[in-house]
Design an enzyme around this catalytic site. Structure first.
Site: not given
Ligand code: PGA
Length: 241
Positions: A7, A9, A89, A161, A167, A206
């Site tokens: 992802n 983003k 999400h 998640e 994050g 993460s």
């Molecule tokens: P991250 O994001 O790996 O930066 O924690 C995961 C996600 O947003 O699905």
């Protein structure tokens, strides 16, 4: 072979993304990779290909046409190799106020268009602490999957998640993740008395180069949804190799 969903983003301009794709399309992977670039970078998938890489979108609107300024639907993306769509999400639920009802409409729309939904669900820290997480996960699944035909359930990929691991500094505890993934699989399977529904459930939150192996090696986890770590092409190559 497990599934690694990347992802991006709201990151990378088209030059940065070209460089990235050039690098990863020349790598070899033993896992299946799904890249979710920004819509503005989606066109690049016509230039860079790799037998283990497929593409999807981070978002779309669920109507075929109309007065919806700024929105893009899946019909408009036909011919652009969009095989997957991320739905629900946490960042869209929170910052764009996407409700479970909207998420359900998106799931049904994506299935109608032949695009594989990747449905994100997850509980908050408070729900974990107060032992409300199981009920919350089941509720999110029930509402998101309302009206989905039994024969379509297996087409939907679930990304589990916990919201507090996205994050964040640390990924969620492996045993806790595994037990919730089992709960999700059992819940979906209970929708059909007759046939076994083999849902694919990913973990996200993460994941980094230090911890990805632990989660990928789990027999219960069918793959990973990764944000920050995959922004470096070398990291995606390592995780997917
Ligand atoms: P991250 O994001 O790996 O930066 O924690 C995961 C996600 O947003 O699905």
């Amino acid at each position: 072979m497990k599934l690694i969903v990347a992802n991006f983003k709201m990151n990378k301009n088209s030059i940065e993304m070209s460089e990235y794709l050039q690098k990863v399309s020349n790598a070899s992977f033993s896992n299946k990779i799904v890249l979710l670039p920004s819509l503005s970078n989606l066109f690049l998938n016509a230039i860079y290909s790799n037998e283990n890489i497929e593409y999807g979108v981070q978002n779309f609107f669920f109507k075929d046409e109309g007065n919806f300024t700024g929105e893009v639907n899946l019909t408009m993306l036909e011919g652009m190799n969009v095989k997957y769509a991320l739905i629900g999400h946490q960042e869209r639920r929170k910052q764009f106020k996407e409700s479970n009802a909207t998420i359900n409409k998106k799931i049904l729309y994506a299935l109608e268009k032949g695009v594989t939904p990747i449905l994100c669900i997850g509980e908050s820290f408070g729900q974990t602490k107060n032992n409300l997480y199981k009920a919350h996960l089941k509720r999110q699944l029930s509402l998101a999957l309302k009206g989905v035909k039994i024969s379509d359930l297996e087409k939907i990929i679930i990304a589990y998640e916990p919201t507090y691991s996205i994050g964040a500094e640390n990924a969620a505890d492996l045993l806790y993740v595994e037990s919730n993934i089992m709960l999700i699989k059992d819940f979906i399977n209970s929708k059909s008395a007759k046939t076994q529904i083999n849902s694919k459930v990913l973990y996200g939150g993460s994941i980094n180069l230090d911890n990805y192996k632990k989660y990928l090696d789990s027999e219960y986890i069918d793959g990973l949804l990764v944000g920050r770590a995959i922004l470096e092409a070398d990291n995606l190559i390592e995780i997917g190799k």
